[in-house]
Design a protein around this motif. Structure first.
Motif, PDB file in Angstrom:
ATOM      1  N   ILE A   6      71.940 -30.706 -19.943  1.00  0.00           N
ATOM      2  CA  ILE A   6      73.301 -30.348 -19.513  1.00  0.00           C
ATOM      3  C   ILE A   6      73.332 -28.840 -19.252  1.00  0.00           C
ATOM      4  N   ALA A   7      73.990 -28.464 -18.175  1.00  0.00           N
ATOM      5  CA  ALA A   7      74.142 -27.029 -17.867  1.00  0.00           C
ATOM      6  C   ALA A   7      75.558 -26.791 -17.370  1.00  0.00           C
ATOM      7  N   HIS A   8      76.085 -25.632 -17.706  1.00  0.00           N
ATOM      8  CA  HIS A   8      77.439 -25.273 -17.271  1.00  0.00           C
ATOM      9  C   HIS A   8      77.397 -24.460 -15.986  1.00  0.00           C
ATOM     10  N   SER A   9      78.482 -24.544 -15.274  1.00  0.00           N
ATOM     11  CA  SER A   9      78.628 -23.729 -14.079  1.00  0.00           C
ATOM     12  C   SER A   9      78.883 -22.272 -14.504  1.00  0.00           C
ATOM     13  N   ASN A  10      78.887 -21.358 -13.568  1.00  0.00           N
ATOM     14  CA  ASN A  10      79.232 -19.978 -13.927  1.00  0.00           C
ATOM     15  C   ASN A  10      80.002 -19.342 -12.786  1.00  0.00           C
ATOM     16  N   ILE A  11      80.672 -18.252 -13.109  1.00  0.00           N
ATOM     17  CA  ILE A  11      81.383 -17.506 -12.057  1.00  0.00           C
ATOM     18  C   ILE A  11      80.914 -16.056 -12.101  1.00  0.00           C
ATOM     19  N   ALA A  12      80.543 -15.543 -10.933  1.00  0.00           N
ATOM     20  CA  ALA A  12      80.040 -14.169 -10.895  1.00  0.00           C
ATOM     21  C   ALA A  12      81.196 -13.177 -10.930  1.00  0.00           C
ATOM     22  N   LEU A  13      81.065 -12.190 -11.795  1.00  0.00           N
ATOM     23  CA  LEU A  13      82.022 -11.082 -11.843  1.00  0.00           C
ATOM     24  C   LEU A  13      81.544  -9.998 -10.873  1.00  0.00           C
ATOM     25  N   VAL A  14      80.232  -9.800 -10.853  1.00  0.00           N
ATOM     26  CA  VAL A  14      79.618  -8.969  -9.801  1.00  0.00           C
ATOM     27  C   VAL A  14      78.819  -9.949  -8.951  1.00  0.00           C
ATOM     28  N   LYS A  15      79.188 -10.029  -7.676  1.00  0.00           N
ATOM     29  CA  LYS A  15      78.704 -11.127  -6.836  1.00  0.00           C
ATOM     30  C   LYS A  15      77.305 -10.947  -6.274  1.00  0.00           C
ATOM     31  N   TYR A  16      76.652 -12.088  -6.118  1.00  0.00           N
ATOM     32  CA  TYR A  16      75.382 -12.191  -5.386  1.00  0.00           C
ATOM     33  C   TYR A  16      75.713 -12.662  -3.978  1.00  0.00           C
ATOM     34  N   TRP A  17      75.325 -11.916  -2.973  1.00  0.00           N
ATOM     35  CA  TRP A  17      75.466 -12.355  -1.580  1.00  0.00           C
ATOM     36  C   TRP A  17      74.378 -11.661  -0.782  1.00  0.00           C
ATOM     37  N   GLY A  18      73.425 -12.394  -0.270  1.00  0.00           N
ATOM     38  CA  GLY A  18      72.326 -11.816   0.505  1.00  0.00           C
ATOM     39  C   GLY A  18      70.999 -12.028  -0.195  1.00  0.00           C
ATOM     40  N   LYS A  19      69.959 -12.233   0.614  1.00  0.00           N
ATOM     41  CA  LYS A  19      68.626 -12.493   0.061  1.00  0.00           C
ATOM     42  C   LYS A  19      67.632 -11.483   0.606  1.00  0.00           C
ATOM     43  N   ARG A  20      66.711 -11.042  -0.273  1.00  0.00           N
ATOM     44  CA  ARG A  20      65.653 -10.164   0.243  1.00  0.00           C
ATOM     45  C   ARG A  20      64.453 -10.992   0.692  1.00  0.00           C
ATOM     46  N   ASN A  21      64.418 -12.245   0.309  1.00  0.00           N
ATOM     47  CA  ASN A  21      63.373 -13.158   0.783  1.00  0.00           C
ATOM     48  C   ASN A  21      63.936 -14.578   0.702  1.00  0.00           C
ATOM     49  N   GLY A  22      63.910 -15.260   1.841  1.00  0.00           N
ATOM     50  CA  GLY A  22      64.501 -16.600   1.892  1.00  0.00           C
ATOM     51  C   GLY A  22      63.632 -17.656   1.248  1.00  0.00           C
ATOM     52  N   ALA A  23      62.309 -17.593   1.475  1.00  0.00           N
ATOM     53  CA  ALA A  23      61.421 -18.651   1.006  1.00  0.00           C
ATOM     54  C   ALA A  23      61.425 -18.755  -0.526  1.00  0.00           C
ATOM     55  N   LEU A  24      61.363 -17.608  -1.199  1.00  0.00           N
ATOM     56  CA  LEU A  24      61.363 -17.622  -2.672  1.00  0.00           C
ATOM     57  C   LEU A  24      62.777 -17.491  -3.239  1.00  0.00           C
ATOM     58  N   ASN A  25      63.731 -17.428  -2.334  1.00  0.00           N
ATOM     59  CA  ASN A  25      65.127 -17.243  -2.712  1.00  0.00           C
ATOM     60  C   ASN A  25      65.322 -16.026  -3.619  1.00  0.00           C
TER      61      ASN A  25
END
Ligand code: DP6
Length: 328
Positions: A6-25
């Protein structure tokens, strides 16, 4: 050869938006979140001989297409690591209505990473588990832990330093998150595609990346000092900056509806009248209000009375992902 997590969802207070590498996410920025007690995913993974692909069931309904492929690619990593060749039957369920537009890849990939590695008999550290979950979905790395969690963007190409770690546990500070559901329809552009577009086209992308370390250090300090005003102000600022970046993407990513905007005004009005409450919004129209436990009921009533709000889900800060069943 099976396990349930079981895992809970989370909400970002400081957001993640953008990737420096797509393949490895690999994320282009670090992020800080709180884990949400009321929203969770429970996932059972079983390695079964004789299957020709991973079979995914979401709330008892078999899922094919893009989502099945994403999950199978993820399970390929577990197979590669463990040497197990068999495919799996994966049964996953959310404890909240999926139609509410709250279905979250965070709790889903955190639960899958933990159940998948456990079923495969792999011994992985928490840090490595966050790295694995991150490959499934960036925000999922944070859902491995409870409480206040930081995801590091890292600098290495192989992503070994792009992991999540806890800043404080779920009992550290009694905050509440009120989720005002303003639409039950599925979002049109998911985070993954949205981020790719923003990186390609948004004129604000560079500034977004450059400004990130300041938000992260401010938030770390706010949590350490239990300074709610500071936590709330940075949360709103990070959220609005992320949405400014999204709005300036081509084609524009407008995740809000009218009620989302009314909700932002309401929260600011309430603050003007002395209630300490702040908002944050992810890549969808639901508005999340953050407040201290003492203000929870009042803010909930105010949000419920806002025209267009379908329902309000109230939650405490949640704990870490955990195994709830295992057998050979
Ligand atoms: C707006 O973790 O869903 O919720 O890594 O592509 O799966 P992928 O993206 P995802 O993005 C989350 C974006 C966000 C902000 C956040 O949670 O930090």
């Amino acid at each position: 050869m099976k396990a349930t997590a079981i895992a809970h969802s989370n909400i970002a207070l400081v957001k993640y938006w953008g990737k420096r590498n797509g393949a490895l996410n690999l994320p282009a920025v670090g992020s800080i979140s709180i884990t949400l007690d009321a929203l969770s995913t429970t996932t059972n993974v079983e390695f079964v001989p004789g299957l020709n692909k991973d079979q995914l069931f979401l709330n008892d309904i078999q899922v094919e297409g893009k989502e099945q492929i994403r999950v199978q690619n993820f399970m390929n990593l577990v197979r590669r690591e463990s040497g197990i060749k068999n495919y799996t039957v994966i049964k996953s369920g959310n404890n909240f209505p999926t139609a509410a537009g709250l279905a979250s890849s965070a709790s889903a990939f955190a639960a899958l990473a933990l159940a998948g590695t456990t079923a495969a008999g792999l011994k992985v550290t928490k840090k490595d588990l966050t790295i694995l979950a991150r490959i499934g979905s960036g925000s999922a790395a944070r859902s491995i832990f409870g409480g206040f969690v930081e995801m590091h963007k890292g600098i290495y190409k192989n992503g070994s330093d792009a992991f999540a770690e806890p800043l404080a546990d779920e009992n550290y500070w009694d905050l509440r998150v009120l989720i005002a559901v303003t639409s039950e329809s599925k979002k049109k552009i998911g985070s993954t595609d949205g981020m790719t577009q923003s990186k390609k086209t948004s004129p604000y992308y560079r500034n977004w990346i450059a400004a990130s370390p300041k938000d992260l250090s401010g938030m770390r300090a706010a949590i350490k000092q239990k300074n709610f005003t500071k936590l709330g102000e940075i949360s709103e600022f990070s959220c609005l900056k992320m949405h400014a970046l999204a709005l300036a993407t081509t084609p524009a990513l407008i995740y809000w509806n009218g009620t989302t905007v009314d909700g932002m005004h309401l929260i600011r009005e309430l603050r003007g009248k002395g209630s300490e409450v702040y908002f944050t919004i992810d890549a969808g129209p639901q508005l999340k209000a953050i407040c201290q436990a003492k203000d929870e009921h009042k803010i909930k009533r105010e949000l419920e009375a806002l025209p267009g709000v379908v329902r309000v889900i109230s939650t405490k800060i949640g704990g870490p992902a955990r195994i709830i069943g295992e057998s050979v």
